[in-house]
Scaffold this motif. Structure first.
Motif, short mmCIF file in Angstrom:
data_model
loop_
_atom_site.label_atom_id
_atom_site.label_comp_id
_atom_site.label_asym_id
_atom_site.label_seq_id
_atom_site.Cartn_x
_atom_site.Cartn_y
_atom_site.Cartn_z
N PRO A 166 -13.87 40.67 -10.41
CA PRO A 166 -15.08 41.11 -10.46
C PRO A 166 -15.48 42.56 -9.98
CG PRO A 166 -14.54 39.58 -8.56
CD PRO A 166 -13.53 39.60 -9.51
N GLN A 167 -16.69 43.41 -10.65
CA GLN A 167 -16.69 44.72 -10.25
C GLN A 167 -17.82 44.75 -9.04
OE1 GLN A 167 -15.18 47.17 -11.85
NE2 GLN A 167 -13.93 45.48 -12.65
N HIS A 168 -18.56 43.90 -8.81
CA HIS A 168 -19.69 43.99 -7.65
C HIS A 168 -19.44 43.37 -6.54
CE1 HIS A 168 -21.83 45.71 -11.20
NE2 HIS A 168 -22.69 46.06 -10.41
N GLN A 169 -19.75 43.63 -5.51
CA GLN A 169 -19.64 42.97 -4.24
C GLN A 169 -20.41 41.52 -4.08
OE1 GLN A 169 -17.44 43.87 -1.87
NE2 GLN A 169 -17.82 41.87 -0.96
N GLU A 170 -21.63 41.47 -4.86
CA GLU A 170 -22.47 40.39 -4.90
C GLU A 170 -21.61 39.17 -5.72
OE1 GLU A 170 -23.63 43.16 -5.27
OE2 GLU A 170 -25.72 43.18 -4.79
N THR A 171 -20.82 39.75 -6.80
CA THR A 171 -20.18 38.70 -7.60
C THR A 171 -18.97 38.12 -6.76
OG1 THR A 171 -20.66 40.34 -9.39
CG2 THR A 171 -19.33 38.25 -9.70
N LYS A 172 -18.37 38.96 -6.08
CA LYS A 172 -17.26 38.59 -5.27
C LYS A 172 -17.61 37.46 -4.19
CE LYS A 172 -14.81 42.79 -5.75
NZ LYS A 172 -14.63 44.33 -5.15
N ASP A 173 -18.75 37.84 -3.48
CA ASP A 173 -19.41 37.02 -2.52
C ASP A 173 -19.69 35.78 -3.01
OD1 ASP A 173 -19.01 38.99 -0.89
OD2 ASP A 173 -21.23 39.68 -0.62
N PHE A 174 -20.49 35.82 -4.22
CA PHE A 174 -20.86 34.40 -4.85
C PHE A 174 -19.73 33.62 -5.16
CE2 PHE A 174 -21.46 32.13 -8.73
CZ PHE A 174 -22.29 31.32 -8.47
N LEU A 175 -18.78 34.18 -5.90
CA LEU A 175 -17.25 33.38 -6.24
C LEU A 175 -16.59 33.16 -4.86
CD1 LEU A 175 -15.94 35.47 -8.92
CD2 LEU A 175 -17.04 33.53 -9.13
N ALA A 176 -16.61 33.84 -3.91
CA ALA A 176 -15.83 33.36 -2.44
C ALA A 176 -16.89 32.19 -2.13
CB ALA A 176 -16.08 34.38 -1.44
N ARG A 177 -18.09 31.99 -2.34
CA ARG A 177 -18.92 31.03 -1.66
C ARG A 177 -18.67 29.59 -2.47
NH1 ARG A 177 -23.05 34.38 -1.32
NH2 ARG A 177 -24.27 33.35 -3.18
N VAL A 178 -18.58 29.72 -3.67
CA VAL A 178 -18.40 28.53 -4.67
C VAL A 178 -17.12 27.85 -4.65
CG1 VAL A 178 -20.45 29.01 -6.01
CG2 VAL A 178 -18.31 29.92 -6.62
N ARG A 179 -16.03 28.91 -4.43
CA ARG A 179 -14.62 28.16 -4.54
C ARG A 179 -14.34 27.20 -3.45
NH1 ARG A 179 -12.13 33.64 -6.06
NH2 ARG A 179 -12.31 33.18 -8.41
#
Lengths: 244, 286
Positions: free
Chosen positions: A231-244
């Protein structure tokens, strides 16, 4: 590959002063399985409902087979015949049994004969594993069963593309699997699908395109590998970390 | 106990002497109530559906204005006929129409043409006005019932219908109205039963239904109570029978409670596989 089935350009939607979607751009090619992911309230469902004209877009355009859907002959009903939709809350018709739910569209909208409609219905009900339940009323089914009938109902219209609006979000955990396995086999058969989902594993495995939405805009889109692993954006990384 | 046996004898005598009149009265009552409730339902369906046609921003001006006018007319109709006594409406129309339009008015012409079509007198002006008033009155109540019934259907049903390409009319006919109808049957039953009883006010313009028979019978004997008992029993019998029929209709519309499954749901099993294996492993571990 021929022309894309759907092209969405600069789509925006606001409810009063509340801007829900801003400048949405993406395309759906034949055979694509596109998963739209993102946090609740990011506008995923609204986007899908705009694509099916259940919500009227405030701006931008949607091209279906290269023509603007607002200028299609027959208006919204004619367009929706080609674009199937599966809802989070199933929306099966409560006054009809399973078979009638699947035949009413082809019979009343496409005007096919009763025999043909029932043949088609049985074919798809067989496919979703619900052929044994033709006489049941929706109230008598479990959530997963209802959703599979809803998928069969949409398929009976022979749509060019199927939209799924969080098809497993209203289901008990043990029923999620049966619906996802139906969707997986549809994807394998080459059905074009646009899926709003919280099932990351499904998106990773089945989708060939993933769209990440945040606060009404598409933050990034790409292959599952690009989105989930790089993922390129920090928001995407944060989101993926949350749902994992 | 003496009074009781005396009453029984008197009821027997009254019935023996006037049974034909009572039965004719009951037939007139039930005919008026059933037909007027049915017509009232149709009026109510029409008004309810017209009131719930959605107006969108991009609709043309003509459609918007037309719908606004239709809605205003329906509102006035509902308020006027719900808000005045039926007995007065009957008088108002029965005497008001000839007052303004003379004896050759629309109602009279309609009655004449109906009788002409049948070749014998099947309808009187009194009968026609009675049917008209009770129907229109019921329609006013049903308009609101139907509107409420339509609003109570989950919007998801409309969306489901639209999603398979149905037009507004198709959505209404195949999905919304059947469900709405099922839901308002208790209310239709209410109206029918109210009508069976309240049609008695039509005696004011001379319609001979069950209650008018009572007035006729006691007018010659001056013994009120036995006839009242007979009337009570007959009214109650009619209303109870109607309730039972409507209950049966509800049950029929709900469909069978059970359904046949020819084979097992194979997918439900496969989807449960993961948990099933885990359970099995647990058992083996024990």
């Amino acid at each position: 590959m021929s022309e894309p089935i759907l092209v969405i350009r600069h789509l925006s939607k606001s409810f009063g002063k509340n801007q829900v979607l801003t400048d949405i751009d993406f395309e759906v090619d034949k055979g694509d399985v596109t998963c739209i992911i993102g946090a609740s309230g990011s506008g995923k469902s609204t986007l899908l409902r705009c694509v099916n004209l259940l919500e009227t877009p405030s701006g931008g355009e949607i091209l279906y087979m290269s023509s603007d859907i607002r200028s299609l002959k027959g208006g919204a009903p004619a367009y929706r015949r080609k674009v199937g939709m599966v809802f989070q809350s199933f929306n099966l018709f409560y006054n009809m049994n399973v078979l009638k739910n699947c035949t009413v569209g082809p019979r009343k909208v496409l005007h096919v004969s009763k025999e043909e409609a029932e043949k088609t219905a049985m074919y798809y009900l067989e496919k979703v594993g619900m052929a044994a339940y033709v006489k049941a009323r929706p109230r008598q089914l479990s959530g997963g069963q209802k959703q599979r009938v809803a998928i069969a109902r949409a398929l009976c219209m022979h749509p060019d593309i199927l939209l799924f609006d969080e098809p497993t979000s209203a289901l008990d955990p043990e029923m999620v699997g049966e619906v996802l396995s139906v969707m997986r086999s549809l994807a394998k058969d080459g059905m074009t699908m646009l899926v709003v989902t919280h099932e990351m594993a499904f998106a990773r495995e089945v989708a060939n395109k993933v769209v990440y939405m945040n606060k009404g805009v598409i933050l990034e889109q790409g292959t599952p590998d690009q989105i989930f692993n790089h993922p390129q954006h920090q928001e995407t990384k944060d989101f993926l970390a949350r749902v994992r | 106990m003496d009074n009781f046996s005396k009453l029984l004898t008197e009821i027997g005598e009254t019935w023996a002497k006037n049974s034909t009149q009572y039965l004719v009265g009951a037939r007139q009552t039930i005919l008026l109530a059933v037909v007027a409730t049915a017509i009232g339902c149709l009026i109510g369906f029409l008004c309810g559906v017209l009131q719930t046609i959605p107006v969108q921003k991009h609709d043309n001006v003509f459609k918007k204005v037309l719908l606004a006018v239709v809605r205003a007319v329906i509102r006035v109709y509902v308020e006027v006929f719900r808000g005045t006594p039926m007995i007065l409406q009957a008088v108002f129309i029965y005497f008001g129409v000839p007052y303004f339009f003379g004896t050759d008015n629309v109602f009279q012409l309609l009655v004449d043409s109906v009788n002409g079509a049948f070749g014998r007198p099947v309808l009187t002006l009194i009968g026609f006005v009675s049917y008209f008033v009770v129907s229109v009155n019921t329609g006013a109540y049903m308009a609101e019932t139907v509107r409420g019934g339509i609003l109570s259907i989950d919007p998801g049903q409309t969306e489901g219908a639209k999603a398979i390409g149905m037009t507004h009319l198709q959505t209404m006919l195949h999905v919304i109205l059947p469900q709405m109808f099922r839901n308002i049957i208790p209310q239709i039953g209410n109206n029918l039963i109210v009508n069976i009883k309240d049609t008695s006010v039509m005696f004011i313009i001379g319609y001979t239904e069950l209650f008018a028979v009572h007035k006729g019978v006691v007018g010659s004997t001056y013994v009120y109570f036995p006839s009242a008992v007979i009337e009570m029993i007959m009214y109650l019998a009619m209303t109870v029978i109607c309730s039972v029929i409507l209950r049966l209709l509800e049950r029929k519309l709900d469909g069978p409670e059970n359904f046949d499954v020819t084979t097992a749901d194979s997918l439900a099993h496969t989807s449960g596989m993961t948990t099933y294996v885990k359970k099995k492993e647990k058992e083996e571990l024990r």
